[in-house]
Design a protein around this motif. Structure first.
Motif, PDB file in Angstrom:
ATOM      1  N   ALA A  34       0.737  -0.892   0.158  1.00 39.21           N
ATOM      2  CA  ALA A  34       0.003   0.176   0.255  1.00 39.21           C
ATOM      3  C   ALA A  34       1.059   1.050   0.477  1.00 39.21           C
ATOM      4  CB  ALA A  34      -1.016   0.249   0.969  1.00 39.21           C
ATOM      5  N   GLY A  35       1.789   1.445   0.301  1.00 45.59           N
ATOM      6  CA  GLY A  35       3.136   2.559   0.588  1.00 45.59           C
ATOM      7  C   GLY A  35       3.580   2.660   1.478  1.00 45.59           C
ATOM      8  N   GLU A  36       3.544   1.583   2.539  1.00 46.82           N
ATOM      9  CA  GLU A  36       3.460   2.454   3.799  1.00 46.82           C
ATOM     10  C   GLU A  36       5.180   1.573   4.333  1.00 46.82           C
ATOM     11  OE1 GLU A  36       3.068   3.823   6.381  1.00 46.82           O
ATOM     12  OE2 GLU A  36       1.134   4.910   6.526  1.00 46.82           O
ATOM     13  N   ASP A  37       5.140   2.029   5.480  1.00 45.40           N
ATOM     14  CA  ASP A  37       6.676   1.702   6.241  1.00 45.40           C
ATOM     15  C   ASP A  37       6.150   0.889   7.608  1.00 45.40           C
ATOM     16  OD1 ASP A  37       9.087   0.765   6.838  1.00 45.40           O
ATOM     17  OD2 ASP A  37       9.956   2.723   7.487  1.00 45.40           O
ATOM     18  N   PRO A  38       6.153  -0.524   7.541  1.00 39.46           N
ATOM     19  CA  PRO A  38       5.513  -1.201   8.651  1.00 39.46           C
ATOM     20  C   PRO A  38       6.307  -0.998   9.565  1.00 39.46           C
ATOM     21  CG  PRO A  38       5.425  -2.864   6.387  1.00 39.46           C
ATOM     22  CD  PRO A  38       6.614  -1.476   5.900  1.00 39.46           C
ATOM     23  N   SER A  39       7.508  -0.502   9.758  1.00 45.22           N
ATOM     24  CA  SER A  39       8.473  -0.581  10.374  1.00 45.22           C
ATOM     25  C   SER A  39       8.453   1.163  12.181  1.00 45.22           C
ATOM     26  CB  SER A  39      10.044  -0.599  10.385  1.00 45.22           C
ATOM     27  OG  SER A  39      10.632   0.311   9.307  1.00 45.22           O
ATOM     28  N   ARG A  40       7.893   1.813  11.243  1.00 48.38           N
ATOM     29  CA  ARG A  40       7.653   2.761  11.584  1.00 48.38           C
ATOM     30  C   ARG A  40       6.656   3.032  12.886  1.00 48.38           C
ATOM     31  NH1 ARG A  40       2.999   6.097  11.309  1.00 48.38           N
ATOM     32  NH2 ARG A  40       1.156   5.643   9.108  1.00 48.38           N
ATOM     33  N   GLU A  41       6.920   4.358  13.696  1.00 47.42           N
ATOM     34  CA  GLU A  41       6.270   3.699  15.195  1.00 47.42           C
ATOM     35  C   GLU A  41       5.239   3.512  15.382  1.00 47.42           C
ATOM     36  OE1 GLU A  41       5.982   5.730  19.855  1.00 47.42           O
ATOM     37  OE2 GLU A  41       6.808   7.047  17.690  1.00 47.42           O
ATOM     38  N   GLY A  42       3.882   4.222  14.170  1.00 44.49           N
ATOM     39  CA  GLY A  42       2.643   4.155  14.750  1.00 44.49           C
ATOM     40  C   GLY A  42       2.525   3.079  14.218  1.00 44.49           C
ATOM     41  N   LEU A  43       3.024   1.820  13.328  1.00 42.43           N
ATOM     42  CA  LEU A  43       2.382   0.720  12.197  1.00 42.43           C
ATOM     43  C   LEU A  43       3.095  -0.782  13.593  1.00 42.43           C
ATOM     44  CD1 LEU A  43       2.481   1.715   9.059  1.00 42.43           C
ATOM     45  CD2 LEU A  43       0.502   0.864  10.403  1.00 42.43           C
ATOM     46  N   LEU A  44       4.643  -0.937  13.834  1.00 40.00           N
ATOM     47  CA  LEU A  44       4.938  -1.629  14.421  1.00 40.00           C
ATOM     48  C   LEU A  44       3.750  -2.291  14.737  1.00 40.00           C
ATOM     49  CD1 LEU A  44       7.670  -0.180  16.676  1.00 40.00           C
ATOM     50  CD2 LEU A  44       7.684  -0.775  14.697  1.00 40.00           C
ATOM     51  N   ASP A  45       3.209  -2.585  15.857  1.00 42.47           N
ATOM     52  CA  ASP A  45       1.991  -3.607  16.117  1.00 42.47           C
ATOM     53  C   ASP A  45       0.739  -3.325  15.657  1.00 42.47           C
ATOM     54  OD1 ASP A  45       3.714  -3.420  18.709  1.00 42.47           O
ATOM     55  OD2 ASP A  45       2.136  -1.838  19.804  1.00 42.47           O
ATOM     56  N   THR A  46       0.777  -3.068  14.157  1.00 39.17           N
ATOM     57  CA  THR A  46      -0.140  -2.816  13.411  1.00 39.17           C
ATOM     58  C   THR A  46      -0.650  -4.746  12.762  1.00 39.17           C
ATOM     59  OG1 THR A  46      -0.417  -0.956  12.837  1.00 39.17           O
ATOM     60  CG2 THR A  46      -1.168  -2.381  11.790  1.00 39.17           C
ATOM     61  N   PRO A  47       0.478  -5.409  12.839  1.00 36.19           N
ATOM     62  CA  PRO A  47       0.322  -6.227  11.996  1.00 36.19           C
ATOM     63  C   PRO A  47       0.099  -7.782  13.187  1.00 36.19           C
ATOM     64  CG  PRO A  47       2.204  -5.351  11.565  1.00 36.19           C
ATOM     65  CD  PRO A  47       1.968  -5.085  12.635  1.00 36.19           C
ATOM     66  N   SER A  48      -0.091  -7.429  14.214  1.00 37.97           N
ATOM     67  CA  SER A  48      -0.765  -7.930  15.457  1.00 37.97           C
ATOM     68  C   SER A  48      -2.262  -6.971  16.106  1.00 37.97           C
ATOM     69  CB  SER A  48       0.389  -7.772  16.649  1.00 37.97           C
ATOM     70  OG  SER A  48      -0.671  -8.247  18.267  1.00 37.97           O
ATOM     71  N   ARG A  49      -2.185  -6.915  15.639  1.00 36.97           N
ATOM     72  CA  ARG A  49      -3.370  -6.177  15.827  1.00 36.97           C
ATOM     73  C   ARG A  49      -4.350  -6.440  15.001  1.00 36.97           C
ATOM     74  NH1 ARG A  49      -0.917  -0.448  17.502  1.00 36.97           N
ATOM     75  NH2 ARG A  49      -1.230  -0.342  19.731  1.00 36.97           N
ATOM     76  N   VAL A  50      -4.058  -6.850  13.681  1.00 36.79           N
ATOM     77  CA  VAL A  50      -4.893  -6.926  12.488  1.00 36.79           C
ATOM     78  C   VAL A  50      -5.413  -8.650  12.422  1.00 36.79           C
ATOM     79  CG1 VAL A  50      -5.266  -6.754  10.004  1.00 36.79           C
ATOM     80  CG2 VAL A  50      -4.192  -5.294  10.901  1.00 36.79           C
ATOM     81  N   ALA A  51      -4.091  -8.702  13.431  1.00 36.16           N
ATOM     82  CA  ALA A  51      -3.936 -10.505  12.957  1.00 36.16           C
ATOM     83  C   ALA A  51      -5.724 -11.002  14.235  1.00 36.16           C
ATOM     84  CB  ALA A  51      -3.541 -11.130  13.299  1.00 36.16           C
TER      85      ALA A  51
END
Length: 204
Positions: A34-51
């Motif tokens: 999508a064009g994002e950086d999964p390593s930036r602070e706001g997205l660090l926990d997003t994969p866990s939250r989405v799962a």
């Protein structure tokens, strides 16, 4: 009890359920796509939250319809008229785009000596909703499950829903509602029963 509504499971195919770690890595891949950086602070926990969220949103795959509908009640005092639960809210996801379907279900049946606990009907709606769906399939699944479990004289199901795949993407038409119905038994064979069902709904 005979199997209620043939249900897909991973055991029916050659697939196996991915691990939680694999699911989270898939989310990171989508974020990068999508064009994002999964390593930036706001997205660090997003994969866990989405799962974790997917485990809840698609929890219907882990529930057995027979467990929900297996118990019925015969002490009905001779009652044999329409039982209707209307305006059951649900959230589902379109199997084509995996975006939300938001709506209400209306479920009725004509008892033949046995009834279901009222909460069971709402749970049936919830179980089928928490799977990837088309509205047409979900409508038929709810009706068939109740018919096979309870053996009533008739079942009627109406679903009214807004599809975000139509509101958020493509034609982008917000506020439109799709209505689907399934009628079984007396509701299908006797026009006056359909009329009574629709009249009761209009009275809401």
């Amino acid at each position: 009890m005979d199997a209620i509504v043939k249900e897909f499971s991973l055991s029916d195919s050659n697939m196996s359920r991915p691990s939680r770690e694999e699911a989270e890595e898939a989310v990171r891949t989508l974020l990068r796509w999508a064009g994002e950086d999964p390593s930036r602070e706001g997205l660090l926990d997003t994969p866990s939250r989405v799962a974790k969220a997917y485990g809840e949103l698609f929890g219907g795959y882990n529930e057995d319809i027979e467990d929900v509908l297996g118990r019925t009640f015969e002490e009905v005092g001779g009652y044999d008229d329409i039982v209707l639960i209307k305006d059951i809210p649900f959230f589902s996801h379109c199997e084509h785009h995996m975006v939300p379907i938001i709506g209400k279900a209306h479920v009725a049946y004509l008892p033949a000596g046995r009834v279901l606990g009222l909460s069971k009907i709402a749970r049936v709606v919830d179980i089928f909703a928490r799977r990837l769906q088309t509205q047409e399939t979900m409508t038929a699944q709810i009706a068939t499950a109740i018919d096979q479990s309870l053996g009533p004289r008739g079942v009627a199901v109406m679903i009214e829903a807004e599809h975000m795949c139509m509101a958020m993407r493509g034609i982008r038409k917000q506020g439109s509602t799709t209505i689907t119905t399934t009628f079984l038994g007396a509701f299908k064979e006797e026009a006056h029963e359909q009329v009574r069902f629709m009249t009761m709904l209009r009275g809401r």
